[in-house]
Design an enzyme around this catalytic site. Structure first.
Site, PDB file in Angstrom:
ATOM      1  N   HIS A  73       0.823  -1.214   0.000  1.00 35.63           N
ATOM      2  CA  HIS A  73       0.000   0.000   0.000  1.00 35.63           C
ATOM      3  C   HIS A  73       0.854   1.260   0.000  1.00 35.63           C
ATOM      4  O   HIS A  73       0.432   2.290  -0.506  1.00 35.63           O
ATOM      5  CB  HIS A  73      -1.035   0.006   1.135  1.00 35.63           C
ATOM      6  CG  HIS A  73      -0.474   0.037   2.505  1.00 35.63           C
ATOM      7  ND1 HIS A  73       0.066  -1.064   3.099  1.00 35.63           N
ATOM      8  CD2 HIS A  73      -0.389   1.044   3.415  1.00 35.63           C
ATOM      9  CE1 HIS A  73       0.459  -0.734   4.327  1.00 35.63           C
ATOM     10  NE2 HIS A  73       0.201   0.533   4.536  1.00 35.63           N
ATOM     11  N   CYS A 159     -31.376  -1.771  -9.952  1.00 29.13           N
ATOM     12  CA  CYS A 159     -32.629  -2.139  -9.269  1.00 29.13           C
ATOM     13  C   CYS A 159     -33.846  -1.890 -10.148  1.00 29.13           C
ATOM     14  O   CYS A 159     -34.967  -2.227  -9.780  1.00 29.13           O
ATOM     15  CB  CYS A 159     -32.760  -1.328  -7.980  1.00 29.13           C
ATOM     16  SG  CYS A 159     -32.759   0.443  -8.296  1.00 29.13           S
TER      17      CYS A 159
END
Length: 391
Positions: A73, A159
Site C-alpha cells: 500500500h 434495481c
C-alpha cells in the site's frame, strides 16, 4: 526530451457498473498511460483480475496480506501520479471518510490522502443510498479535504429505477481524472472559448450546406484546455459528452450571436465556418415537383466571425484563428492574421487536417514569429498549440 509516462492507479469496489472500467483502462492505455488496478475482495464478484491484468499489462492487487517483497500500500502510493476509484460504493466512501483501513484499497487511499496526492472518486449506488444523509455527509467531508468527486448520473439503475446513482459516463471520468493530474489551479480563472465543427447553412427546413470538418481538432483543444485547468466553453455544431459546457449552434450566424454574449480571455476559432449561406432560405421543404428544370441557389457571404469579435476585443483578450489551405498557405495565413486583427493564426493543410486523427500545423503570431509543429495526433497538437498561445 524523453517523454515520461504518467502512472494511473485505478481502484474498483463492488458495484454492478465495475465492468465499465475495462473500457476506461483501454482508453488510458490507448493514450499512453501506465495503469495498475487495486480491488476490494467484493469487487472480485464483478470483474476478473485476468481481464484487468491483460488490459492494463500490469499486476492486479487485491489481497492485503499476500506474500510480497515490499509494503504494497505504500509502494503503490509512491508509484501513482493520480488515484481514481471508480466505481466507489457507499461502503467504501464511508470507510475512507472515517479513516478505516480494513482492506488493501482503503489502506492505500488512507495513505494517499495523507500524502496530499490527487484522489478522484466516482460513486455509483442505488438512489436511496445516495440520498442517505450519512452518505451525503461523508461525501461532503471528502470533498472538503480536496478529494475530487465525479457526480453520478441520472439513468437506469440495476434495481430498475430511473434515478440518480449511475456511474458517470466513462469519457467524463477520463477527462476529470486527467484534469486532476495536469491542472494548474491558477488557470481556473482564465476563460477559454473554442468554436468546434463545420457550420450548417440551411437551404430549407430539412436540407443544409456544410463541409468536411469533424470537430476533432476543436474538441482536442477543449479537452486539453480543460485538463490544464482552464475554464472552458465549446461553441459547437457537433454533439459530444464532455465535462465542460457545450453551447450547441448550427449556422455561422448562430455562432456569432453566441460569441457576442460570452466573455473570454482566449478565443480559439477552430471551427470550419462556411464562407457562404443561402440568400433566400425556403421556409418549408422544397419539393422537386415544384421546381421546373434546375434548382438554383443564390449564395451570399457569411459574417466574418473572428473579425467581428476581434475588432471589439479588450486589451487583455486574445483571438486565435485557423487557416486551412493548400497553396501559398503561409502567405495567406499572414495576410489573414493582419486583416482580422488576430494575436495568432494556426495554418494547416487540407490534406492533413480534414477528417483525420493526425495533423501538422504552423503557428504565426502578430510579430511574425513562427512555430512549426510536426505531424502528430490532434490531441498532442492541441496541447502544443495551447502551450504557445496561452501565456
Amino acid at each position: 526530451g524523453v517523454k515520461v509516462m504518467k502512472n494511473i492507479l485505478i481502484g474498483i469496489t463492488s458495484s454492478i457498473s465495475a465492468y465499465k472500467i475495462y473500457e476506461l483502462i483501454r482508453l488510458f492505455k490507448k493514450t499512453g498511460y501506465n495503469v495498475k488496478t487495486v480491488l476490494t475482495e467484493n469487487a472480485l464478484n464483478f470483474v476478473s483480475p485476468v481481464v484487468l491484468e491483460t488490459l492494463s499489462e500490469n499486476e492486479c492487487y487485491y489481497n492485503q496480506f499476500a506474500p510480497r517483497k515490499n509494503v504494497e500500500h505504500i509502494a503503490l502510493v509512491d508509484w501513482a501520479d493520480v488515484f481514481l476509484t471508480a466505481p466507489i460504493s457507499a461502503n467504501t466512501i464511508s470507510k475512507i471518510a472515517s479513516g478505516i483501513c480494513d482492506n488493501l484499497l482503503t489502506s492505500i487511499i488512507t495513505a494517499y490522502i495523507g500524502a496530499k496526492k490527487p484522489l478522484v472518486i466516482a460513486p455509483a449506488m442505488n438512489n436511496n443510498m445516495l440520498n442517505n444523509p450519512i452518505i451525503k455527509e461523508n461525501l461532503k467531508k471528502l470533498s472538503s479535504i480536496g478529494v475530487e468527486i465525479i457526480e453520478p448520473e441520472v439513468g437506469f439503475l440495476a434495481c430498475g429505477a430511473n434515478a440518480k446513482g449511475r456511474l458517470a459516463d466513462i469519457n467524463i471520468i477520463y477527462e476529470k481524472t486527467l484534469r486532476s493530474l495536469y491542472q494548474n489551479k491558477s488557470n481556473n480563472y482564465k476563460k477559454i472559448v473554442v468554436t468546434v465543427g463545420g457550420t450548417k447553412e440551411e437551404i430549407d427546413n430539412v436540407r443544409f450546406i456544410t463541409n468536411a470538418s469533424s470537430g476533432k481538432m476543436g474538441f482536442s483543444l477543449c479537452d486539453w484546455a480543460y485538463r490544464l485547468g482552464y475554464n472552458v466553453k465549446a461553441i459547437s455544431t457537433v454533439e459530444a459528452k464532455k465535462p465542460y459546457e457545450i453551447i450547441k449552434v448550427k449556422s455561422a450566424d448562430d455562432m456569432l450571436e453566441s460569441l457576442k454574449e460570452i466573455n473570454f480571455d482566449y478565443l480559439i476559432m477552430a471551427s470550419a465556418v462556411a464562407d457562404f449561406k443561402v440568400k433566400n432560405k425556403a421556409k418549408t421543404k422544397i419539393s422537386k415537383e415544384d421546381i421546373k428544370g434546375d434548382l438554383v441557389l443564390e449564395l451570399t457571404k457569411n459574417p466574418d466571425i473572428i473579425y467581428e469579435i476581434s475588432k471589439n476585443k479588450k486589451e487583455n483578450q486574445k483571438t486565435i484563428g485557423f487557416c486551412l489551405g493548400d497553396i501559398d498557405l503561409i502567405e495567406n495565413a499572414k495576410r489573414k492574421l493582419k486583416n482580422k486583427k488576430l494575436d495568432y493564426i494556426i495554418a494547416n493543410e487540407i490534406k492533413t487536417a480534414l477528417n483525420t486523427d493526425k495533423n501538422m500545423v504552423t503557428i504565426i503570431d502578430k510579430n511574425d514569429r513562427i512555430t512549426n509543429i510536426d505531424l502528430d495526433s490532434k490531441e498532442n497538437i492541441a496541447k502544443k498549440i495551447l502551450e504557445v498561445v496561452c501565456d
